[in-house]
Write an enzyme that holds these catalytic residues in place. Structure first.
Site, PDB file in Angstrom:
ATOM      1  N   ARG A  35      14.055  14.289  17.060  1.00 33.74           N
ATOM      2  CA  ARG A  35      12.950  13.770  15.954  1.00 33.74           C
ATOM      3  C   ARG A  35      12.511  15.119  15.390  1.00 33.74           C
ATOM      4  O   ARG A  35      11.925  14.158  14.388  1.00 33.74           O
ATOM      5  CB  ARG A  35      11.761  12.889  16.986  1.00 33.74           C
ATOM      6  CG  ARG A  35      12.064  11.988  17.450  1.00 33.74           C
ATOM      7  CD  ARG A  35      10.940  11.658  18.220  1.00 33.74           C
ATOM      8  NE  ARG A  35      11.385  10.203  19.357  1.00 33.74           N
ATOM      9  CZ  ARG A  35      10.923   9.224  20.345  1.00 33.74           C
ATOM     10  NH1 ARG A  35       9.914   9.915  20.586  1.00 33.74           N
ATOM     11  NH2 ARG A  35      11.544   7.926  20.535  1.00 33.74           N
ATOM     12  N   LYS A 198      15.381  -7.114  31.094  1.00 32.61           N
ATOM     13  CA  LYS A 198      15.031  -8.760  30.884  1.00 32.61           C
ATOM     14  C   LYS A 198      15.020  -9.168  29.560  1.00 32.61           C
ATOM     15  O   LYS A 198      15.083  -9.204  28.820  1.00 32.61           O
ATOM     16  CB  LYS A 198      13.138  -7.922  31.235  1.00 32.61           C
ATOM     17  CG  LYS A 198      12.304  -7.279  31.825  1.00 32.61           C
ATOM     18  CD  LYS A 198      11.156  -7.748  32.186  1.00 32.61           C
ATOM     19  CE  LYS A 198      10.413  -7.350  33.427  1.00 32.61           C
ATOM     20  NZ  LYS A 198       9.210  -7.227  33.532  1.00 32.61           N
ATOM     21  N   GLY A 354      15.586   1.832  23.083  1.00 30.05           N
ATOM     22  CA  GLY A 354      15.720   3.665  23.136  1.00 30.05           C
ATOM     23  C   GLY A 354      16.740   4.012  24.495  1.00 30.05           C
ATOM     24  O   GLY A 354      17.949   5.062  24.330  1.00 30.05           O
ATOM     25  N   GLY A 377      10.800  -0.982  19.823  1.00 29.11           N
ATOM     26  CA  GLY A 377      10.403  -1.864  18.885  1.00 29.11           C
ATOM     27  C   GLY A 377       9.760  -2.595  17.538  1.00 29.11           C
ATOM     28  O   GLY A 377      10.670  -3.047  17.103  1.00 29.11           O
TER      29      GLY A 377
HETATM   30  P1  AMP Z   1      15.570  -2.748  28.736  1.00 27.95           P
HETATM   31  O1  AMP Z   1      14.601  -1.895  28.498  1.00 27.95           O
HETATM   32  O2  AMP Z   1      15.303  -4.063  28.468  1.00 27.95           O
HETATM   33  O3  AMP Z   1      16.630  -2.304  27.364  1.00 27.95           O
HETATM   34  O4  AMP Z   1      16.232  -2.225  29.891  1.00 27.95           O
HETATM   35  C1  AMP Z   1      16.696  -1.108  30.307  1.00 27.95           C
HETATM   36  C2  AMP Z   1      16.989  -0.597  32.036  1.00 27.95           C
HETATM   37  O5  AMP Z   1      18.038  -2.109  32.050  1.00 27.95           O
HETATM   38  C3  AMP Z   1      17.944  -0.052  32.267  1.00 27.95           C
HETATM   39  O6  AMP Z   1      16.385   0.823  33.187  1.00 27.95           O
HETATM   40  C4  AMP Z   1      19.388  -0.531  33.309  1.00 27.95           C
HETATM   41  O7  AMP Z   1      19.136   0.355  34.361  1.00 27.95           O
HETATM   42  C5  AMP Z   1      18.167  -1.872  33.635  1.00 27.95           C
HETATM   43  N1  AMP Z   1      19.403  -2.455  33.727  1.00 27.95           N
HETATM   44  C6  AMP Z   1      20.129  -3.192  33.211  1.00 27.95           C
HETATM   45  N2  AMP Z   1      21.285  -3.797  34.048  1.00 27.95           N
HETATM   46  C7  AMP Z   1      20.821  -3.959  34.925  1.00 27.95           C
HETATM   47  C8  AMP Z   1      20.998  -5.239  36.636  1.00 27.95           C
HETATM   48  N3  AMP Z   1      21.864  -5.382  36.341  1.00 27.95           N
HETATM   49  N4  AMP Z   1      20.215  -4.901  37.293  1.00 27.95           N
HETATM   50  C9  AMP Z   1      18.675  -4.075  36.918  1.00 27.95           C
HETATM   51  N5  AMP Z   1      18.520  -3.372  35.934  1.00 27.95           N
HETATM   52  C10 AMP Z   1      19.091  -3.108  34.967  1.00 27.95           C
END
Ligand code: AMP
Length: 396
Positions: A35, A198, A354, A377
């Site tokens: 950065r 999520k 990220g 974001g």
């Molecule tokens: P996000 O911040 O929403 O982009 O989520 C990223 C996180 O989702 C990472 O830390 C991954 O380990 C987690 N992730 C991806 N696939 C899965 C899964 N099948 N079950 C649980 N966590 C997951």
């Protein structure tokens, strides 16, 4: 776009908002300076014009006033090294002493200010605080894309004190034009890959993408909410029951709009959320009780790669599985490799957010895709079609 190229900084003092929110270890050494390096071209341009630069940033999330571990003092030597000059430091981002230091700057000199977030006024977007920052300089430059979606004092409010003397730095300009390529001059087929934990945090972007893409690939933990919405059995996999209906709506909308929605057909499952455990490859909608889906399976990897490699524009946000654990990183890796192939075939490939950025860096493939955005974001909000306050503040 109003960039610093349109301004001659000779004899001027510029106050530049950068994103120096870098990771530090216990000895306050910077463990990833990307950065900081990203902001160097803009700082150098101003110095080479014969101007002086006042650099301001936040670092970490200080709660109540100054905390040594979040002091930008820890970055001073490294910034000096990157610029090849002796950077000055102000213990406070506002106040008489800082004002004096700013006025004393000679052309070619740089003053680094203490952490903006030592004042709560920063994140509150306080106007009087923004004015005090503004009084330090003749020109305002914003080169911090990662915070452009926040109407903070230093990212947005300050701009009103520079009605004619404000501009984007190179990093910010590059981010905006790269993302604009995906939003505006889209070459088709256009594929978006959305993964991560999520659905709830990505609903808006998913809905928005349905109006734009030809193919929408879903992976990561959020795939199970879609699979359950279609009546599949997902065992103990991650799911957001409150979003089943929303997921069902997205499936229907995709159909109505002619968007090809790709939901994984198979998954790698484990009996515990850990790396070295029993795993199996199963149909994604037939996961036994007591098992969790932690990555996409081989059939989905192959199908997704094919779609990605045939695309002319690709946007990727969010990993396909729990890539932090080696045994569940394959889906993410294969998608990253498919992006590299697509890029070689002439596609424009953009990665943001990220975790997918961490993944592409970890795989050493960041140089082989078209663009890796620094914004998480900010990128998603911009892609959703929102006007980012930090961008608007410069444009208006
Ligand atoms: P996000 O911040 O929403 O982009 O989520 C990223 C996180 O989702 C990472 O830390 C991954 O380990 C987690 N992730 C991806 N696939 C899965 C899964 N099948 N079950 C649980 N966590 C997951």
């Amino acid at each position: 776009m109003k960039t610093i190229d349109g301004i001659d900084f000779k004899g001027k003092r510029a106050i530049m908002r950068v994103d120096f929110n870098v990771p530090l270890n216990r000895e306050f050494q910077i463990t990833d300076d990307s950065r900081m390096r990203a902001a160097i071209p803009s700082i150098k341009k101003i110095l080479e014009d014969g101007g002086a630069v006042i650099v301001m940033s936040h670092l970490g999330r200080p709660k109540e006033g100054p905390e040594d571990k979040y002091s930008l003092r820890h970055l001073r030597d490294h910034l000096s090294k990157l610029l090849g000059i002796d950077v000055r430091f102000a213990d406070d981002c506002i106040g008489d002493l800082t004002h004096q230091k700013a006025l004393n700057l000679k052309p070619g000199e740089v003053l680094l200010l203490e952490n903006l977030r030592f004042y709560r006024e920063e994140t509150k977007g306080d106007e009087a605080f923004a004015q005090k920052l503004a009084q330090l300089a003749d020109v305002y430059v914003n080169d911090a894309f990662g915070t452009a979606h926040r109407a903070h004092a230093s990212t947005t409010i300050i701009a009103k004190f520079f009605p004619r003397n404000k501009a984007f730095g190179y990093l910010m300009a590059n981010e905006l034009s790269s993302i604009d390529k995906v939003i505006r001059d889209v070459k088709r087929p256009y594929t978006a890959i959305i993964g991560g934990a999520k659905v709830s945090t990505k609903i808006q972007i998913l809905e928005n993408l349905l109006d734009k893409v030809d193919d929408l690939i879903i992976g990561g933990g959020m795939m199970f909410t879609f699979i359950k919405a279609r009546g599949g059995s997902i065992g103990g996999s991650l799911v957001e029951d409150d979003f089943l209906e929303k997921a069902g709506e997205i499936i229907e909308k995709a159909k109505a709009k002619g968007v090809k929605l790709h939901i994984p057909t198979d998954a790698i499952i484990a009996d515990t959320f850990a790396n070295d455990v029993n795993t199996r490859e199963v149909k994604a909608d037939a996961i036994p009780e007591g098992w969790l889906g932690l990555d996409i399976g081989p059939g989905s990897r192959e199908a997704f790669s094919k779609v990605i490699e045939q695309s002319k524009t690709v946007l990727w946000n969010g990993p396909m599985g729990v890539f932090e654990m080696e045994n569940f990183a394959k889906g993410t890796k294969v998608v990253a490799e498919a992006l590299v192939k697509a890029t070689k075939n002439g596609a424009f490939t953009l990665i943001g957010g990220g975790d997918s950025v961490a993944a592409i860096n970890q795989l050493g493939l960041a140089e082989q895709v078209s663009y890796v955005s620094t914004g998480g974001g900010a990128l998603l909000e911009y892609m959703e079609g929102k006007v980012l306050p930090g961008v608007q503040a410069i444009n208006e």
